[in-house]
Design an enzyme around this catalytic site. Structure first.
Site, PDB file in Angstrom:
ATOM      1  N   GLU A  42      43.454  44.083  35.015  1.00  0.00           N
ATOM      2  CA  GLU A  42      43.504  44.237  36.474  1.00  0.00           C
ATOM      3  C   GLU A  42      43.078  45.629  36.915  1.00  0.00           C
ATOM      4  O   GLU A  42      42.500  45.798  37.993  1.00  0.00           O
ATOM      5  CB  GLU A  42      44.916  43.930  36.987  1.00  0.00           C
ATOM      6  CG  GLU A  42      45.266  42.469  36.947  1.00  0.00           C
ATOM      7  CD  GLU A  42      44.256  41.604  37.681  1.00  0.00           C
ATOM      8  OE1 GLU A  42      43.927  41.909  38.843  1.00  0.00           O
ATOM      9  OE2 GLU A  42      43.772  40.628  37.080  1.00  0.00           O
ATOM     10  N   HIS A  45      39.449  45.576  37.611  1.00  0.00           N
ATOM     11  CA  HIS A  45      39.128  45.041  38.935  1.00  0.00           C
ATOM     12  C   HIS A  45      39.353  46.089  40.025  1.00  0.00           C
ATOM     13  O   HIS A  45      38.497  46.318  40.882  1.00  0.00           O
ATOM     14  CB  HIS A  45      40.011  43.825  39.243  1.00  0.00           C
ATOM     15  CG  HIS A  45      39.707  42.613  38.433  1.00  0.00           C
ATOM     16  ND1 HIS A  45      38.440  42.108  38.280  1.00  0.00           N
ATOM     17  CD2 HIS A  45      40.532  41.778  37.736  1.00  0.00           C
ATOM     18  CE1 HIS A  45      38.482  41.023  37.524  1.00  0.00           C
ATOM     19  NE2 HIS A  45      39.741  40.811  37.175  1.00  0.00           N
TER      20      HIS A  45
END
Length: 294
Positions: A42, A45
């Site tokens: 994550e 991202h």
């Protein structure tokens, strides 16, 4: 809940349940490693998203990845969305390569190295499935929006995601349906049900998502006007409704609406802002496009 550099990081209840189950079964170390891999996934991202200037309000960590809540929504270019989506699985690639290297040098045992490599492979490949809100689903939508209208992109993405998440649920209970000794696959069933419910809600919210797309068109128009861009004409008849014309909008294009008679005579040409503002101001999607000139 942790707030770091303007982004709130939370752990989804689904992840908490699996963590509690891992404590009971003695696999806490493995799950802690999985948590770390998901977190780095994550981070990839978020780092790329913030590099593009996106505002990432919240990230919810799940066993297979995470769900990021982005303020910019549908106003970002498809290319940026695709790059942000692929940034997560790329983190798993380098982490798997690092695990292999540590195993080869003897710093990690071969068994542990293979576990970390396998975990990264599973996270990356699972996230690349064309199911929303997985990375593969976002890549699918970004690709679709390059080839078709945004409204159609939303509908196709929802239907494909519903079909595949439903198939995942069926696959999870298939051994039980056939009376097999292995029974239901609980982890796959839980994740499949989560994705199915998420996409059921997504499908119902398509009108809201499309409205959010329309409200962001002012930013898109400014971006095109600032750098200069080709305008993509949308040709409609005078009987076309505003809603029908809006559903012809493409994500990364700037439009000029050409109202034309069947004979080929052009009755009017208006910029897309006129159409969007006309709809947002009075909320009457069934009005004819030509009424905006009266």
């Amino acid at each position: 809940m942790i707030k770091w550099k303007g982004t709130v990081w939370t752990v989804h209840p689904l992840f908490v349940l699996i963590m509690l189950a891992s404590v009971a079964t003695g696999y806490f170390t493995e799950l802690l490693t999985l948590f770390a891999l998901v977190f780095v996934h994550e981070l990839g991202h978020v780092a790329v998203a913030k590099g593009f200037g996106w505002t990432v309000r919240e990230v919810k960590l799940l066993p297979f990845g995470g769900v990021a809540e982005v303020e910019d929504g549908s106003g970002v270019p498809a290319k940026e969305e695709a790059l942000v989506a692929i940034a997560g699985p790329l983190q798993n690639v380098w982490m798997a390569a690092a695990a292999w290297g540590l195993g080869q040098t003897g710093l990690w045992s071969e068994e542990w190295s293979q576990y970390v490599i396998s975990a990264n492979a599973i996270i990356a490949l699972f996230n690349l499935l064309p199911i929303l809100p997985l990375d593969g689903g976002k890549l699918m939508n970004a690709l679709l929006s390059r080839t078709t209208t945004f409204h159609r992109t939303l509908r196709i993405g929802a239907r494909v995601s519903l079909a595949l998440s439903g198939a995942m649920v069926v696959f999870a209970i298939m051994p039980w349906l056939h009376g097999g000794q292995s029974g239901i696959q609980p982890n796959l069933l839980i994740v499949g049900l989560f994705l199915l419910m998420t996409n059921w809600t997504y499908n119902r919210h398509i009108p809201f998502l499309f409205l959010r797309f329309l409200t962001s068109r002012g930013l898109t128009a400014s971006r095109h006007l600032t750098r200069g861009a080709w305008a993509l004409p949308i040709i409609v008849s005078k009987a076309h409704t505003i809603a029908a014309a809006l559903r012809l909008f493409k994500r990364d294009s700037y439009h000029l609406i050409v109202v034309m008679e069947e004979s080929g005579q052009i009755l009017a040409v208006l910029p897309e802002q006129r159409l969007v503002n006309g709809y947002l101001e009075d909320g009457k999607p069934d009005r004819a496009v030509l009424e905006l000139f009266m």
